[in-house]
Design a protein around this motif. Structure first.
Motif, short mmCIF file in Angstrom:
data_model
loop_
_atom_site.label_atom_id
_atom_site.label_comp_id
_atom_site.label_asym_id
_atom_site.label_seq_id
_atom_site.Cartn_x
_atom_site.Cartn_y
_atom_site.Cartn_z
N ILE A 1 9.14 -2.59 -20.58
CA ILE A 1 10.43 -2.02 -20.22
C ILE A 1 11.67 -2.06 -21.20
N GLN A 2 12.05 -3.29 -21.63
CA GLN A 2 12.49 -3.20 -22.71
C GLN A 2 12.64 -2.23 -23.93
N LEU B 1 13.63 1.64 -22.75
CA LEU B 1 14.89 1.84 -22.12
C LEU B 1 15.90 2.55 -22.72
N VAL C 1 16.20 -4.84 -12.57
CA VAL C 1 16.09 -3.51 -13.92
C VAL C 1 16.95 -2.74 -12.93
N ASP D 1 21.06 -3.45 -12.64
CA ASP D 1 21.41 -3.32 -13.68
C ASP D 1 21.86 -1.80 -14.30
N TYR D 2 20.70 -1.24 -13.92
CA TYR D 2 21.15 0.50 -14.81
C TYR D 2 20.47 1.33 -13.50
N CYS E 1 14.19 1.95 -10.84
CA CYS E 1 12.86 1.04 -10.93
C CYS E 1 12.34 0.63 -10.20
#
Length: 244
Positions: free
Chosen positions: A112-113, A116, A160, A163-164, A171
């Protein structure tokens, strides 16, 4: 063609749910990167339209970053890689705990990191994580390490998503019951009485049968598609009634 124009990456795509999902996504028009640590398993995709393959060890952070750079645009990530440990807390070892959390949770964190930044730059993306009904949803006997690691996946997923949520990134997690895959066959065959072991797996499914991999793929397709654009932070049960 529900996924026309989308570019997807799937880990552990060589067999089981990962393979079924790769084929289903490609059929719906997606350009799919099917990855697996076992390159031999990926040979079965030769000749399949819309599917490219790459060997990828999701326990190798540098390899993940290099692959994501190579892949280019990624609209959908399906974190399918994982491992099921058997046993109670008394039987658990530090080595087993570390391996499970590295593969079942840390690898998802790294994937994911890595994807993104690209998803944010292009204005959105869908991330789907493989969790399990055996997690924070339900405890199952002899699944201490597995259940703990999959509970972590659900927490990771929700974090996640939170946060987004306002930046175009969705997610979600899927939580299958018992699925008839090569991984399950390996676990069954490792038991002293494989016939009895299979009966026990079937007995815990209220429908009286195991799921097939192709029955799990449609929920992943839904979450990858624009049909689910208002859905994020959820853990979807695909468990044959285990959590009724």
């Amino acid at each position: 063609m529900r996924l026309q124009g989308k570019h997807a990456v799937i880990t552990a795509a060589g067999q089981g749910i990962g393979r079924a999902t790769a084929l289903a996504m490609a059929k719906e028009g997606a350009q799919v990167w099917a990855t697996d640590v076992n390159a031999d398993l990926l040979k079965a995709f030769e000749g399949e339209k819309n599917i490219r393959t790459a060997k990828l060890d999701v326990l190798d952070k540098a390899a993940i970053q290099a692959f994501v750079k190579q892949a280019g645009r990624i609209d959908v990530l399906f974190n399918c890689a994982g491992f099921v440990h058997n046993g109670t807390i008394e039987q658990a070892t530090d080595a087993d705990w570390d391996f499970a959390f590295n593969l079942n949770a840390r690898a998802q964190f790294w994937m994911i990191q890595a994807v993104l930044p690209g998803m944010l730059a292009q204005g959105g993306g869908s991330i789907i994580n493989m969790a399990s009904v055996c997690s924070s949803v339900r405890g199952l006997p002899n699944r201490f390490i597995y259940g703990a690691s999959k509970a972590a996946v659900i927490g990771l997923t929700k974090s996640v998503a939170a946060d987004y949520v306002a930046r175009g990134i969705r997610c979600n997690a899927i939580c299958p019951g018992t699925v008839d895959t090569p991984s399950l066959h390996d676990r069954i065959n490792a038991q002293p009485d494989p016939v009895e072991a299979r009966k026990n797996f079937i007995a815990r499914q209220p429908m009286g049968r195991l799921a097939q991999a192709h029955e799990i793929a449609p929920i992943v397709l839904f979450l990858a598609s624009d049909e689910s654009q208002f859905a994020t932070g959820n853990a979807y049960m695909v468990d044959g009634g285990m959590t009724i």
